[in-house]
Scaffold this motif. Structure first.
Motif, short mmCIF file in Angstrom:
data_model
loop_
_atom_site.label_atom_id
_atom_site.label_comp_id
_atom_site.label_asym_id
_atom_site.label_seq_id
_atom_site.Cartn_x
_atom_site.Cartn_y
_atom_site.Cartn_z
N GLU A 43 33.03 -9.63 21.54
CA GLU A 43 33.54 -10.92 21.07
C GLU A 43 32.39 -11.91 21.02
O GLU A 43 31.61 -12.04 21.96
N ILE A 44 32.28 -12.62 19.90
CA ILE A 44 31.21 -13.58 19.67
C ILE A 44 31.76 -14.98 19.86
O ILE A 44 32.77 -15.34 19.25
N ASP A 45 31.09 -15.78 20.69
CA ASP A 45 31.58 -17.14 20.94
C ASP A 45 30.70 -18.22 20.30
O ASP A 45 30.96 -19.40 20.47
N ASP A 46 29.68 -17.82 19.54
CA ASP A 46 28.84 -18.78 18.83
C ASP A 46 29.55 -19.17 17.54
O ASP A 46 29.70 -18.35 16.63
N VAL A 57 34.60 -10.82 16.22
CA VAL A 57 34.26 -9.59 16.93
C VAL A 57 33.24 -8.84 16.07
O VAL A 57 33.49 -8.58 14.90
N HIS A 58 32.08 -8.53 16.68
CA HIS A 58 31.01 -7.85 15.96
C HIS A 58 30.70 -6.50 16.60
O HIS A 58 30.84 -6.34 17.81
N VAL A 91 23.21 -13.26 18.78
CA VAL A 91 23.55 -14.00 20.00
C VAL A 91 22.98 -13.29 21.22
O VAL A 91 22.40 -12.21 21.14
N ALA A 92 23.15 -13.89 22.38
CA ALA A 92 22.55 -13.42 23.63
C ALA A 92 23.05 -12.04 24.08
O ALA A 92 22.47 -11.46 24.99
N LEU A 93 24.09 -11.52 23.44
CA LEU A 93 24.60 -10.18 23.79
C LEU A 93 23.68 -9.07 23.28
O LEU A 93 23.81 -7.92 23.67
N TYR A 94 22.75 -9.43 22.38
CA TYR A 94 21.88 -8.47 21.73
C TYR A 94 20.42 -8.69 22.12
O TYR A 94 20.00 -9.83 22.33
N VAL A 95 19.66 -7.61 22.15
CA VAL A 95 18.22 -7.67 22.32
C VAL A 95 17.59 -6.80 21.24
O VAL A 95 18.15 -5.77 20.87
N ARG A 96 16.46 -7.24 20.71
CA ARG A 96 15.79 -6.47 19.64
C ARG A 96 14.83 -5.47 20.28
O ARG A 96 14.05 -5.81 21.15
N THR A 97 14.90 -4.23 19.81
CA THR A 97 14.03 -3.17 20.29
C THR A 97 13.65 -2.26 19.12
O THR A 97 14.33 -2.26 18.10
N TRP A 108 13.15 -2.04 13.82
CA TRP A 108 13.77 -2.90 14.82
C TRP A 108 15.27 -2.72 14.73
O TRP A 108 15.81 -2.52 13.64
N VAL A 109 15.94 -2.84 15.87
CA VAL A 109 17.40 -2.78 15.90
C VAL A 109 17.88 -3.67 17.04
O VAL A 109 17.21 -3.78 18.07
N TYR A 110 19.01 -4.32 16.84
CA TYR A 110 19.62 -5.14 17.89
C TYR A 110 20.61 -4.28 18.65
O TYR A 110 21.54 -3.74 18.07
N VAL A 111 20.38 -4.17 19.97
CA VAL A 111 21.21 -3.33 20.83
C VAL A 111 21.82 -4.20 21.93
O VAL A 111 21.39 -5.32 22.16
N SER A 112 22.78 -3.64 22.62
CA SER A 112 23.45 -4.34 23.72
C SER A 112 22.46 -4.61 24.85
O SER A 112 21.67 -3.74 25.20
N VAL A 113 22.53 -5.79 25.44
CA VAL A 113 21.69 -6.11 26.58
C VAL A 113 22.18 -5.41 27.84
O VAL A 113 21.47 -5.35 28.84
N ARG A 114 23.40 -4.90 27.83
CA ARG A 114 23.96 -4.23 29.01
C ARG A 114 23.58 -2.78 29.09
O ARG A 114 23.44 -2.08 28.18
#
Length: 114
Positions: A43-46, A57-58, A91-97, A108-114
């Motif tokens: 769920e995205i809150d931005d 929801v993304h 948003v902050a739920l993603y990190v680029r790796t 590059w791909v945005y993955v879950s920070v968890r």
């Protein structure tokens, strides 16, 4: 502006409206896949991201290490500035790796920070 960065997209960054808002253009895109990852949803809150994408929801990917898991999507050819703009969109739920795609290319791909 040299478009020399590869960005693997599997969610809202594939939408033309999101690309136009984020990059100001529609980048060259090629189909590819990300092995060893699985899609879930967050769920995205931005409010700005929700407005641009039209979705609250993304999809979000998490590494599984299992080569049978695979996420399909597109590779965008973008510039350094456009990569920074994509960083701002995510948003902050993603990190680029960096990750190796099914094609053998590294992107590059945005993955879950968890």
């Amino acid at each position: 502006m040299a478009a020399d960065q590869l960005l693997f997209t599997y969610g809202t960054l594939q939408q033309s409206e999101v690309q136009l808002d984020t990059f100001g253009r529609l980048p060259l895109a090629e189909a590819d896949a990300l092995p060893g990852y699985r899609v879930s949803y967050a769920e995205i809150d931005d409010p700005r991201v929700v407005e641009v994408s039209g979705l609250a929801v993304h999809p979000i990917v998490t590494a599984t290490g299992d080569p049978r898991d695979k996420v399909t999507g597109s590779v965008l050819l973008i510039s350094d500035d456009e990569l920074e703009a994509a960083d701002e969109y995510e948003v902050a739920l993603y990190v680029r790796t960096a990750a190796t795609l099914s094609s053998g290319r590294t992107a590059w791909v945005y993955v879950s920070v968890r």
